[in-house]
Every structure is written in structure tokens, then in C-alpha cells.
Design an enzyme around this catalytic site. Structure first.
Site, PDB file in Angstrom:
ATOM      1  N   TYR A   1       0.832  -1.206   0.000  1.00 17.51           N
ATOM      2  CA  TYR A   1       0.000   0.000   0.000  1.00 17.51           C
ATOM      3  C   TYR A   1       0.866   1.255   0.000  1.00 17.51           C
ATOM      4  O   TYR A   1       0.628   2.193  -0.764  1.00 17.51           O
ATOM      5  CB  TYR A   1      -0.938  -0.031   1.205  1.00 17.51           C
ATOM      6  CG  TYR A   1      -2.021   1.022   1.161  1.00 17.51           C
ATOM      7  CD1 TYR A   1      -2.997   1.009   0.167  1.00 17.51           C
ATOM      8  CD2 TYR A   1      -2.089   2.022   2.133  1.00 17.51           C
ATOM      9  CE1 TYR A   1      -3.997   1.963   0.136  1.00 17.51           C
ATOM     10  CE2 TYR A   1      -3.088   2.979   2.104  1.00 17.51           C
ATOM     11  CZ  TYR A   1      -4.040   2.944   1.110  1.00 17.51           C
ATOM     12  OH  TYR A   1      -5.037   3.897   1.077  1.00 17.51           O
TER      13      TYR A   1
ATOM     14  N   LYS B   1       1.026   4.106  -2.965  1.00 21.08           N
ATOM     15  CA  LYS B   1       0.668   5.499  -2.712  1.00 21.08           C
ATOM     16  C   LYS B   1       1.877   6.431  -2.815  1.00 21.08           C
ATOM     17  O   LYS B   1       1.743   7.594  -3.208  1.00 21.08           O
ATOM     18  CB  LYS B   1      -0.001   5.620  -1.347  1.00 21.08           C
ATOM     19  CG  LYS B   1      -1.375   4.961  -1.279  1.00 21.08           C
ATOM     20  CD  LYS B   1      -2.330   5.552  -2.299  1.00 21.08           C
ATOM     21  CE  LYS B   1      -3.741   5.019  -2.172  1.00 21.08           C
ATOM     22  NZ  LYS B   1      -4.682   5.649  -3.129  1.00 21.08           N
TER      23      LYS B   1
END
Length: 275
Positions: A180, A184
Site C-alpha cells: 500500500y 501510494k
């Protein structure tokens, strides 16, 4: 604390700004919102339509996005906005191109893109599967790239604004979030790269970096087995989660003419987690 405990629940006592809008701010604009079937995407689609935009609501969940478009048309049509629902898997290059073309055909020249579709979850890195890694990167980073690439030709001709979803995970290291965070962090740098590349050509590109938000995706972020809660605590703030409409306000501002001098910015809305 149980391994399935939901981290950072919203604090009903902290107070929150009402869901408001600036009438007419998006009059004449055409916006695409990915992930519009729920959470921040739904709130953003509602907000832009309430401010006058024609909104293409995109989501891989067709029924959900049909509901949201119907909701918008039932509630805000009188304010000048309207919505259509388009099923779209942002990881599918051909589908993205087709959906963007269809949205332009039905609504007009696309002036705004809000990339909000995303997935994630906690996992020990030693247990993170390659398939899971690839899926998170594909949706969060590659999907954002594909959407940006698809709208840029028209925006370079007519002007426009793109707002991407970065997350605190793209700004600081977070435990049990290697995939993640990588996705991002990539979105953050993609945003900055595009902002620099096109700053003199009439296209602004910015990012919003939410912390915890009370949306369906948060249920995927249950701590893994044997998690070290001293690490989890760094992701928490005493004021709990934000509400989706609070994040939608940032998308609406960054995509509007009020932010005409803002490009390459990452706006953190995280209860001071990254401060």
C-alpha cells in the site's frame, strides 16, 4: 486489543463541518470520479454535482455506482449538476480508454478527474503474496496512471485539473503496509511528475492525502496476527477518523478555479498524523 479491532473509530464528539457546497463553482465543468460507488468517491461525486458539474461516476461495482448516479440526479439536478454511471475497472487499459471516450461523448469535454478508486490492507510483509502486491499496485498506481493518460489529450487542448488520492501511506512509512505504501508513494511522485510536465500547458495536477476515513475500505485494515500495537499506534489520532465529505471538500477545492495557482501540491487531511 484484538487483532480484528477496527483502528481509529470516528469520534462523534469531535464535531465536523456539515456537508456544504459552493453553488455554481463547477458550472459548465465535466468531471470523472473513480471509486464513486462508495466512501470518498461517492461524497466527491455528490459534491461536484451539487456545485454544478456533470459527473461521470466510475466504479468497478456497477450496481453501487448506478445507485450513486441515481442519488445525485434525484437530489442535486435542480442545482445544475447531473450524473451518469459507468462501470470501469481502472486496471483495464482498453476499458479505461473506452469509458473516458463514452463519458466525453455523453457529457462533453472532460475538465476534471478525481482518481479515488483504491484498495489496500494490512499484512506482514513476509506473508504478502505477489498476487496481492500486484493487485494493490495495479489498482492504486497503474489505475491512476491509466486514467490520467486517458484524459490528458483533451485537457492539454482545453485545460483541466486532476486530483489524485495519495494517503498518509504515501508520505510516511506505515507498518504492515509495504504494498500500500509503495503504491501510494508512487501516486505521490506520479502527481508531482505530471504537475511539472504540464504546469505551463494548462493542466494542474494535485493530490489529497487522507488519514483514516470512515469508509468501507477501512474494514480491510484490520491488524494482522501478532501485530505490534506500538507500531499501529503511530497511525492513530485522538480525533479519530475523518468523514468522507470532509475529504471531498479538498477534492472540490483543488479541482476548482479557486486553486488556479496550486499544482504539484499534496494536501494532507489526517488529524496531524504526518505532522
Amino acid at each position: 486489543m484484538s487483532p480484528t479491532t477496527r483502528i481509529g473509530k470516528s469520534d462523534p464528539n469531535r464535531g465536523t463541518a456539515p456537508e456544504v457546497f459552493t453553488a455554481g463553482r463547477y458550472d459548465g465543468r465535466v468531471a470523472l470520479v473513480t471509486g464513486a460507488g462508495s466512501g470518498i468517491g461517492r461524497a466527491t461525486a455528490r459534491r461536484l454535482a451539487a456545485e454544478g458539474a456533470a459527473v461521470a461516476c466510475l466504479d468497478v461495482a456497477g450496481d453501487a455506482v448506478e445507485f450513486v448516479a441515481g442519488e445525485i440526479n434525484g437530489e442535486v439536478r435542480a442545482r445544475g449538476g447531473r450524473a451518469i454511471a459507468l462501470r470501469c475497472d481502472v486496471t483495464d487499459e482498453e476499458m479505461v480508454a473506452s469509458v473516458v471516450s463514452r463519458a466525453a461523448d455523453e457529457l462533453g469535454t472532460i475538465t476534471n478527474l478525481c482518481n479515488i478508486a483504491g484498495i489496500g490492507g494490512f499484512s506482514h510483509t513476509t506473508e504478502q503474496t505477489l498476487a496481492g502486491w500486484d493487485k494493490i499496485i495495479s489498482v492504486n498506481l497503474t489505475g491512476t496512471f491509466l486514467m490520467c493518460r486517458a484524459v490528458l489529450p483533451a485537457m492539454l487542448e482545453h485545460g483541466g485539473a486532476i486530483v489524485n488520492t495519495v494517503s498518509t501511506a504515501g508520505i510516511i512509512g506505515q507498518p504492515y503496509s509495504a504494498a500500500y505504501c509503495a503504491s501510494k508513494g508512487g501516486v505521490k511522485m506520479l502527481t508531482k511528475a505530471l504537475a511539472v510536465e504540464y504546469m505551463a500547458r494548462g493542466v494542474r495536477v494535485n493530490g489529497v492525502a487522507p488519514g483514516g476515513v470512515d469508509t468501507p475500505i477501512i474494514h480491510n485494515f484490520g491488524p494482522p496476527e501478532d501485530a505490534d500495537y506500538r507500531l499501529i499506534e503511530r497511525l492513530m489520532t485522538p480525533i479519530g477518523f475523518a468523514y468522507p465529505h470532509e475529504i471531498a471538500g479538498a477534492f472540490a477545492y483543488l479541482g476548482s478555479g479557486e486553486a488556479a495557482y496550486v499544482t504539484g501540491a499534496i494536501l494532507s487531511i489526517d488529524g496531524a498524523i504526518t505532522t
